[in-house]
Design an enzyme around this catalytic site. Structure first.
Site, mmCIF file in Angstrom:
data_model
loop_
_atom_site.group_PDB
_atom_site.id
_atom_site.type_symbol
_atom_site.label_atom_id
_atom_site.label_comp_id
_atom_site.label_asym_id
_atom_site.label_seq_id
_atom_site.Cartn_x
_atom_site.Cartn_y
_atom_site.Cartn_z
ATOM 1 N N GLY A 253 -6.552 -12.061 0.606
ATOM 2 C CA GLY A 253 -6.472 -12.249 2.048
ATOM 3 C C GLY A 253 -5.286 -12.993 2.604
ATOM 4 N N PRO A 290 -5.644 -11.255 -4.812
ATOM 5 C CG PRO A 290 -3.711 -12.307 -5.611
ATOM 6 C CD PRO A 290 -5.175 -12.092 -5.920
ATOM 7 N N GLY A 291 -3.681 -9.036 -2.805
ATOM 8 C CA GLY A 291 -2.998 -7.742 -2.812
ATOM 9 C C GLY A 291 -1.703 -7.853 -2.030
ATOM 10 N NE ARG A 292 -1.978 -8.131 4.411
ATOM 11 C CZ ARG A 292 -2.249 -7.067 5.187
ATOM 12 N NH1 ARG A 292 -1.266 -6.360 5.694
ATOM 13 N NH2 ARG A 292 -3.498 -6.735 5.473
ATOM 14 C CE1 TYR A 332 -6.098 -1.262 9.865
ATOM 15 C CE2 TYR A 332 -3.925 -1.104 8.867
ATOM 16 C CZ TYR A 332 -5.293 -0.959 8.785
ATOM 17 O OH TYR A 332 -5.850 -0.515 7.623
ATOM 18 C CB CYS A 360 2.876 16.922 18.076
ATOM 19 S SG CYS A 360 3.873 18.022 17.132
ATOM 20 C CE1 TYR A 389 -4.533 -2.973 1.215
ATOM 21 C CE2 TYR A 389 -3.277 -4.861 1.993
ATOM 22 C CZ TYR A 389 -4.321 -4.343 1.260
ATOM 23 O OH TYR A 389 -5.160 -5.178 0.571
HETATM 24 N N1 LLP Z 1 -10.566 -8.052 -2.356
HETATM 25 C C1 LLP Z 1 -11.323 -7.279 -1.556
HETATM 26 C C2 LLP Z 1 -12.761 -7.162 -1.820
HETATM 27 C C3 LLP Z 1 -10.723 -6.605 -0.469
HETATM 28 O O1 LLP Z 1 -11.480 -5.858 0.327
HETATM 29 C C4 LLP Z 1 -9.327 -6.743 -0.247
HETATM 30 C C5 LLP Z 1 -8.685 -6.048 0.860
HETATM 31 C C6 LLP Z 1 -8.581 -7.546 -1.129
HETATM 32 C C7 LLP Z 1 -9.245 -8.190 -2.164
HETATM 33 C C8 LLP Z 1 -7.116 -7.765 -0.990
HETATM 34 O O2 LLP Z 1 -6.799 -8.422 0.206
HETATM 35 P P1 LLP Z 1 -5.288 -8.847 0.538
HETATM 36 O O3 LLP Z 1 -4.901 -9.986 -0.390
HETATM 37 O O4 LLP Z 1 -4.415 -7.647 0.328
HETATM 38 O O5 LLP Z 1 -5.337 -9.257 1.947
HETATM 39 N N2 LLP Z 1 -5.130 -1.603 5.146
HETATM 40 C C9 LLP Z 1 -5.141 -2.902 5.743
HETATM 41 C C10 LLP Z 1 -5.621 -3.969 4.773
HETATM 42 C C11 LLP Z 1 -7.006 -3.716 4.241
HETATM 43 C C12 LLP Z 1 -7.477 -4.786 3.262
HETATM 44 C C13 LLP Z 1 -8.784 -4.430 2.718
HETATM 45 N N3 LLP Z 1 -9.309 -5.323 1.724
HETATM 46 C C14 LLP Z 1 -3.746 -3.217 6.287
HETATM 47 O O6 LLP Z 1 -2.857 -2.381 6.213
HETATM 48 O O7 LLP Z 1 -3.544 -4.288 6.858
#
Ligand code: LLP
Length: 435
Positions: A253, A290-292, A332, A360, A389
């Site tokens: 997150g 973490p992802g983003r 978004y 379009c 993403y």
């Molecule tokens: N764990 C779970 C259970 C999640 O649902 C998510 C993201 C993460 C970890 C990783 O979260 P991060 O560290 O990346 O914030 N498509 C959207 C973001 C969707 C995130 C969904 N869940 C965007 O482009 O902003």
């Protein structure tokens, strides 16, 4: 392939791998225009060094805790990126059978994969049990029942974490907030204890702890702190009632900085301090997803200007990239900085510009009223902070092929996903023989 400027490192001096050198945008030591010339545009480009540095900021900051990083595959699932992170020591957070298979395909041990998600198919759960992943994060009582039955049929025992819904507003975009009571995620706070008891009672399940994830692109640590506090209270209370908990998954997150002049996301060091303070003394294994914050700032989408059109009060720059390639602004209202790849002396004058794609739909717009120099047909731009993403959310809308992806480290670069051919795109379709 090798970059065009051996011996120079335009990326040195700041953490960003994207730097101008003599007016030319580089990714590490490779000119963006070199990649664009060879691969064509639009093209995603990722910096391996930046991803490594983001990953290490987690592994270093959490080094004094019993804590492991499970990179959230959904943010960027390219197998080149996954192999890189696996080599660095990351485990993986998967949300589908496909993501579990991607992690396995890059050689990640099954025991380093966790599986989250509000709806898992029988086949996906069976795959997870078959290969023996670390644990499954369960989000409902019904899922506990289904998993227990399936594990029984397969002669397996499923390690599970109960994902809680702490009813905390993460103060992020409503579509990516996941921890409020009205969201579909996790087990409602008032029923977590009974769900834990159910998991203990059901055969073939081994509940080992709790999981949470309250949302994405969080710009403040406060909501995480609040939710972590609640989680710690719950752990103590469950233990006091005789339950065993060994593992806490605190989700992902952390937000990142999308606007050059905007706020930076929370620091990983502060985050580690928070986790230590709230959960450090519980004697639990801690897990992060973490992802983003691992991949976002490591990527750009390079696109070409198709044409510049005069609007009434603004210039309209039409790119060869569109909302199908990068949907975040359309979906978004997200902001991504857009910069010219080649800075020219005449670029001192900037004009109000809308940057759009050719699809379009009026929603096919990357930015409105941006101050940009007058760019001409064929010039390149970079859409920044596009490592998370973006490629993963691309579609083939308008029969536009998925964008290729390029991975760079130092002077080396490799196409890690090529552009599919038209034949490949229609090759999986069929015309009914009854037509
Ligand atoms: N764990 C779970 C259970 C999640 O649902 C998510 C993201 C993460 C970890 C990783 O979260 P991060 O560290 O990346 O914030 N498509 C959207 C973001 C969707 C995130 C969904 N869940 C965007 O482009 O902003």
């Amino acid at each position: 392939m090798q970059g065009s400027r051996p011996g120079q490192n335009p990326g040195s001096g700041s953490r960003s791998p994207f730097k101008y050198f003599k007016g030319e945008l580089f990714v590490e030591e490779v000119a963006v225009k070199t990649i664009a010339r060879h691969v064509g545009t639009p093209v995603y480009i990722y910096s391996a060094t930046c991803i490594a540095s983001n990953y290490r900021s987690y592994s270093d900051s959490f080094a004094n805790l019993d804590c492991r990083v499970f990179y959230s595959i959904k943010a960027n699932s390219n197998i080149g990126v996954l192999r890189h992170l696996s080599t660095l020591g990351a485990g993986f957070d998967a949300v589908s059978g496909g993501e579990i298979r991607r992690a396995l395909a890059v050689g990640a041990p099954a025991g380093s994969i966790v599986f989250s998600g509000v709806g898992k198919t029988r086949n996906e759960m069976a795959l997870a049990l078959e290969v023996g992943i670390r644990h499954i994060n369960v989000e409902s009582e019904q899922e506990l029942l289904r998993l227990s039955r399936l594990a029984g049929n397969m002669g397996k025992v499923a390690s599970v974490l109960i994902r809680v819904n702490p009813d905390v507003d993460a103060n992020t975009h409503t579509k990516i907030a996941t921890g409020r009571a009205e969201d579909k995620f996790g087990i409602p706070w008032s029923r977590v204890k009974s769900a834990y008891v159910l998991a203990e009672e059901l055969p073939n399940l081994n509940p080992i702890g709790l999981a949470m994830h309250i949302g994405s692109q969080l710009m403040s640590l406060e909501p995480i702190s609040k939710a972590a506090d609640q989680l710690a209270g719950l752990v103590r209370s469950l233990r006091a009632e005789g339950h065993q908990l060994d593992c806490l998954d605190v989700g992902g997150g952390l937000g990142v900085q999308y606007r050059a002049e905007g706020p930076a996301g929370p620091s990983v060091t502060d985050y580690a301090r928070l986790v230590q303070a709230r959960l450090g003394d519980l004697d639990c294994e801690l897990e992060l997803e973490p992802g983003r914050s691992i991949v976002a700032d490591a990527g750009i989408l390079a696109a070409s200007v198709l044409l510049r059109k005069r609007g009434i009060s603004q210039e309209i720059l039409v790119l060869d990239a569109a909302m199908n390639d990068l949907v975040r602004p359309a979906l978004y209202g997200a902001w991504h900085e857009i910069v010219p790849v080649q800075k020219r002396p005449e670029h001192t004058e900037c004009v109000r510009t809308d940057v759009v794609g050719p699809i379009c739909e009026s929603g096919d717009r990357f930015a409105s009223g941006l101050r940009l120099p007058r760019l001409d047909e064929g010039e390149l731009v970079a859409v920044k902070t596009a490592g998370a993403y973006c490629a993963v959310m691309a579609s083939q809308y308008n029969s536009r092929p998925l964008v290729p992806e390029v991975f760079v480290r130092g002077q080396q670069w490799t196409v890690v996903r090529r552009r599919p051919s038209f034949e490949e795109i229609i090759g999986i379709e069929a015309i009914p023989d009854w037509l």
